[in-house]
Each structure stands twice: as structure tokens, then as C-alpha cells.
Scaffold this motif. Structure first.
Motif, mmCIF file in Angstrom:
data_model
loop_
_atom_site.group_PDB
_atom_site.id
_atom_site.type_symbol
_atom_site.label_atom_id
_atom_site.label_comp_id
_atom_site.label_asym_id
_atom_site.label_seq_id
_atom_site.Cartn_x
_atom_site.Cartn_y
_atom_site.Cartn_z
ATOM 1 N N GLY A 58 6.454 -11.080 -7.356
ATOM 2 C CA GLY A 58 7.711 -10.178 -7.294
ATOM 3 C C GLY A 58 7.165 -8.547 -6.896
ATOM 4 O O GLY A 58 8.081 -7.744 -7.115
ATOM 5 N N ALA A 59 5.761 -8.321 -6.348
ATOM 6 C CA ALA A 59 5.654 -6.823 -5.930
ATOM 7 C C ALA A 59 5.480 -6.945 -4.396
ATOM 8 O O ALA A 59 5.195 -7.998 -3.622
ATOM 9 C CB ALA A 59 4.333 -6.837 -6.368
ATOM 10 N N ARG A 60 5.757 -5.921 -3.812
ATOM 11 C CA ARG A 60 5.611 -5.721 -2.516
ATOM 12 C C ARG A 60 4.391 -5.099 -2.011
ATOM 13 O O ARG A 60 3.725 -4.204 -2.484
ATOM 14 C CB ARG A 60 6.663 -4.452 -2.046
ATOM 15 C CG ARG A 60 6.921 -4.502 -0.443
ATOM 16 C CD ARG A 60 7.916 -3.369 -0.311
ATOM 17 N NE ARG A 60 7.605 -2.012 -0.836
ATOM 18 C CZ ARG A 60 6.678 -1.294 -0.141
ATOM 19 N NH1 ARG A 60 6.292 -1.596 1.216
ATOM 20 N NH2 ARG A 60 6.336 -0.019 -0.524
ATOM 21 N N PHE A 61 3.748 -5.989 -0.892
ATOM 22 C CA PHE A 61 2.526 -5.291 -0.560
ATOM 23 C C PHE A 61 2.509 -4.358 0.209
ATOM 24 O O PHE A 61 3.269 -4.070 1.011
ATOM 25 C CB PHE A 61 1.943 -6.602 0.286
ATOM 26 C CG PHE A 61 0.478 -6.275 0.992
ATOM 27 C CD1 PHE A 61 -0.618 -6.051 0.134
ATOM 28 C CD2 PHE A 61 0.381 -6.202 2.325
ATOM 29 C CE1 PHE A 61 -1.795 -5.668 0.647
ATOM 30 C CE2 PHE A 61 -0.769 -6.024 3.066
ATOM 31 C CZ PHE A 61 -1.758 -5.947 1.939
ATOM 32 N N GLY A 62 1.757 -3.234 -0.124
ATOM 33 C CA GLY A 62 1.815 -1.902 0.661
ATOM 34 C C GLY A 62 0.814 -2.033 1.961
ATOM 35 O O GLY A 62 1.085 -2.721 2.746
ATOM 36 N N ASP A 63 0.042 -1.395 1.842
ATOM 37 C CA ASP A 63 -1.259 -1.517 3.011
ATOM 38 C C ASP A 63 -2.587 -1.460 2.361
ATOM 39 O O ASP A 63 -2.993 -1.548 1.220
ATOM 40 C CB ASP A 63 -1.032 -0.196 4.003
ATOM 41 C CG ASP A 63 -1.249 0.999 3.148
ATOM 42 O OD1 ASP A 63 -1.726 0.961 1.830
ATOM 43 O OD2 ASP A 63 -1.202 2.288 3.605
ATOM 44 N N ILE A 64 -3.552 -1.723 3.519
ATOM 45 C CA ILE A 64 -4.834 -2.099 3.077
ATOM 46 C C ILE A 64 -5.723 -0.948 3.898
ATOM 47 O O ILE A 64 -5.422 -0.637 5.050
ATOM 48 C CB ILE A 64 -5.070 -3.408 3.426
ATOM 49 C CG1 ILE A 64 -6.376 -4.024 2.615
ATOM 50 C CG2 ILE A 64 -5.412 -3.576 5.125
ATOM 51 C CD1 ILE A 64 -6.253 -5.445 2.711
ATOM 52 N N ALA A 65 -6.794 -0.365 3.238
ATOM 53 C CA ALA A 65 -7.473 0.251 3.996
ATOM 54 C C ALA A 65 -9.108 -0.190 3.764
ATOM 55 O O ALA A 65 -9.395 -0.446 2.580
ATOM 56 C CB ALA A 65 -7.331 1.880 3.493
ATOM 57 N N VAL A 66 -9.991 0.019 4.711
ATOM 58 C CA VAL A 66 -11.141 -0.387 4.658
ATOM 59 C C VAL A 66 -12.105 0.661 5.019
ATOM 60 O O VAL A 66 -12.004 1.331 6.119
ATOM 61 C CB VAL A 66 -11.704 -2.035 5.474
ATOM 62 C CG1 VAL A 66 -13.176 -1.993 5.529
ATOM 63 C CG2 VAL A 66 -10.742 -3.055 5.388
#
Ligand code: SAM
Length: 287
Positions: A58-66
Motif C-alpha cells: 500500500g505504499a507509493r514508489f518514489g524514485d530511485i538514484a544510483v
């Protein structure tokens, strides 16, 4: 956990999960997951795995940083991330910072580890401030640290007063860590550690009445345990309660007022607060 995510977690050298708190209210506003890989990961494959994993809870995926992590001196990084913390007369420090501590401070050595309480959290600091202020006015002989974590508050009490300190926690790891830390800080003979859920261990009952009870747990358990606290606190005794937000303080005070205790002092660090309560010197008299 979706299979793809399981594979990623297995491939990672380390996985860390951090709660992101609103600075003003300390409400949880999100989670940050740090994954460390030997080789640069495929960001798109990671996002494809993490988005459904978030959705499934039930969580919203934010963003990803590599980002590339430069070779590091981990000992030095720890020193920088965990500098000694001053709270009143106390200074809580890790083993990396033994040298050069201010001579006027009461040093408590606690390394960050599996038990809560390396001094950097505002709730620990506000309790230390409260203990410091209490120590200016009186001595305590029988102290209970309920929810001792690393033992930092029990050690502070044992260093302030020639007291017998009982330090209990419902987490066996914390009990072991607190016992080791008490010995390391030279107060192993004054601090006894025990595994106890709240006040339930018979040795806690036998140890009463305590003239000081320290309890840095959360607002709800503090409210629930208010009658037991009253039953274990000596007439004229003091309780330092923490682990609560400013907006929860009134409910915690009210629960203890119903037990005849009175609010005497409070120490605030950001949105976190420690309350100092007193029990009446005699039944029917004021605290
Ligand atoms: C916020 S940490 C406080 C640690 C340390 N006293 C400090 O001030 O830094 C709370 C500790 O209370 C323990 N705890 C929570 N509920 C408890 C309960 N009902 N009985 C005993 N220990 C409890 C947790 O396991 C944890 O170690």
C-alpha cells in the motif's frame, strides 16, 4: 516479497531501511531503502522490482538514484557520523571518541549497535537533561530503568548517585548490550540487568519501591503502565518519562495524574519531550 525483489536483496552487499520523519512533528512521511552493490545495478530493473513491492504494502514508489560510493575509511566515517553528544553534565560517545573529552563531563561510552541508545536520539538526550537537573537537587538510591536499550540512562544514574540501578528491557539483545555497557563504563556492580516485559519480572516487584523510575518507551505503553508505575514508585519518588511527542504529553500526564502523580518538570528536544513526575510524599499529600 516478490521474487525479483528477493533476488535483488540477495545480490546486494547490504540493505538499510531508514524512516523519514517530518522534522516538526516526527510523523513518518516515507522510507528510504539504501542498497549497496559491488557493481553498478540496472536502475530500470530495480524500479521494476521495487514499484510492485511497494504497491503490495500500500505504499507509493518514489524514485530511485544510483550513485557511486567512493572507497571510504569506514572508521573515520563512523567518527564523523556519530560525534560525542553533550546533554547536561553527560557526554555520550563511542569508543572512537575516548580521547579529548571535556574534563567536566560525565562520560558514557556506548557504541552504536543493536540496542537503542547511542545518545544521538532526542528522547535519550531529553532524559539525560532531566536526570542532570534532578541530580542538582537530590540523590536517589533505588533506580529502575524500564526499557533500558543500550543502558545509557541506567549508566547515567549509576554515575550520578551511589544507587542500586535495575535496568530492564523486553528485548534480550538490549539486556545483554546494557550489561556489557554497564561493565565497560565501570558501573557493572551497581547496575543489574534483567529481561522483563514492563514491570512483570518478579525481581522488579521485589526491587520496589524505587525512588526514581526512568522509562523512555512510547506514549501508549507509558499510559498503559501508569498504574504499575505508581505501584512501584516510592512516596516522594520521581519518574522521568520519554519517547513521546509534545502533542502526546497531555495524555501521558493525565494518565499519571489519575494515579496521583504531578508534573514537575519537562525537557524538550525538537518535537520530543521528557516529563518529570512526582508521587506524593505521603498518601493524600501533594508531590
Ligand atoms: C526508545 S528505547 C530507549 C533506550 C534507552 N533507555 C534510551 O533512553 O536511549 C526503548 C526501549 O524500551 C524497550 N521496551 C519497549 N517496551 C517495553 C516494555 N513493555 N518492557 C520493557 N522494555 C520495553 C525497547 O526494547 C527499547 O530497548
Amino acid at each position: 516479497m516478490p521474487e525479483l525483489l528477493e533476488a535483488i536483496v540477495e545480490e546486494a552487499l547490504s540493505v538499510s531501511l531508514f524512516e523519514i520523519e517530518d522534522e516538526a512533528t516526527a510523523d513518518t512521511v516515507g522510507w528510504q531503502i539504501d542498497l549497496l552493490f559491488r557493481d553498478p545495478p540496472d536502475a530500470r530493473a530495480l524500479a521494476a522490482a521495487l514499484a510492485p513491492a511497494c504497491a503490495s504494502v500500500g505504499a507509493r514508489f518514489g524514485d530511485i538514484a544510483v550513485t557511486r560510493v567512493a572507497p571510504d575509511d569506514w572508521a573515520r566515517t563512523t567518527e564523523l557520523r556519530l560525534p560525542p553528544v553533550r546533554a547536561g553534565r553527560f557526554i555520550v560517545h563511542g569508543s572512537h571518541a575516548r580521547d579529548g573529552l571535556p574534563a567536566d563531563a560525565v562520560a558514557i561510552e556506548v557504541d552504536a549497535g543493536l540496542a537503542f541508545g547511542s545518545g544521538e536520539h532526542a528522547t535519550t538526550q531529553s532524559c539525560l537533561f532531566a536526570i542532570d537537573r534532578l541530580a542538582r537537587r537530590r540523590r536517589f538510591e533505588r533506580v529502575l530503568d524500564l526499557g533500558c536499550g543500550s543502558g545509557v540512562l541506567a549508566i547515567a544514574a549509576a554515575k550520578c548517585w551511589p544507587a542500586r540501578v535495575l535496568a530492564v528491557d523486553n528485548d534480550p539483545i538490549a539486556v545483554r548490550v546494557a550489561s556489557d555497557n554497564a561493565r565497560l563504563n565501570g558501573v557493572g556492580r551497581s547496575v543489574r540487568t534483567l529481561l522483563s516485559d514492563g514491570y512483570l519480572h518478579p525481581a522488579v516487584r521485589r526491587g520496589r519501591p524505587f525512588d526514581l523510575i526512568l522509562a523512555n518507551i512510547l506514549a501508549d505503553p507509558l499510559i498503559e503502565l501508569a498504574p504499575a508505575l505508581r505501584a512501584h514508585l516510592a512516596p516522594g519518588g520521581r519518574a522521568v518519562l520519554s519517547g513521546l511527542l509534545d502533542r502526546q504529553a497531555e495524555a501521558v500526564v493525565a494518565a499519571h495524574r489519575r494515579q496521583g502523580l504531578r508534573l514537575l518538570d519537562r525537557a524538550q528536544q525538537g518535537p520530543w519531550v521528557a516529563l518529570v513526575l512526582g508521587s506524593p510524599a505521603r498518601r493524600g499529600s501533594r508531590a
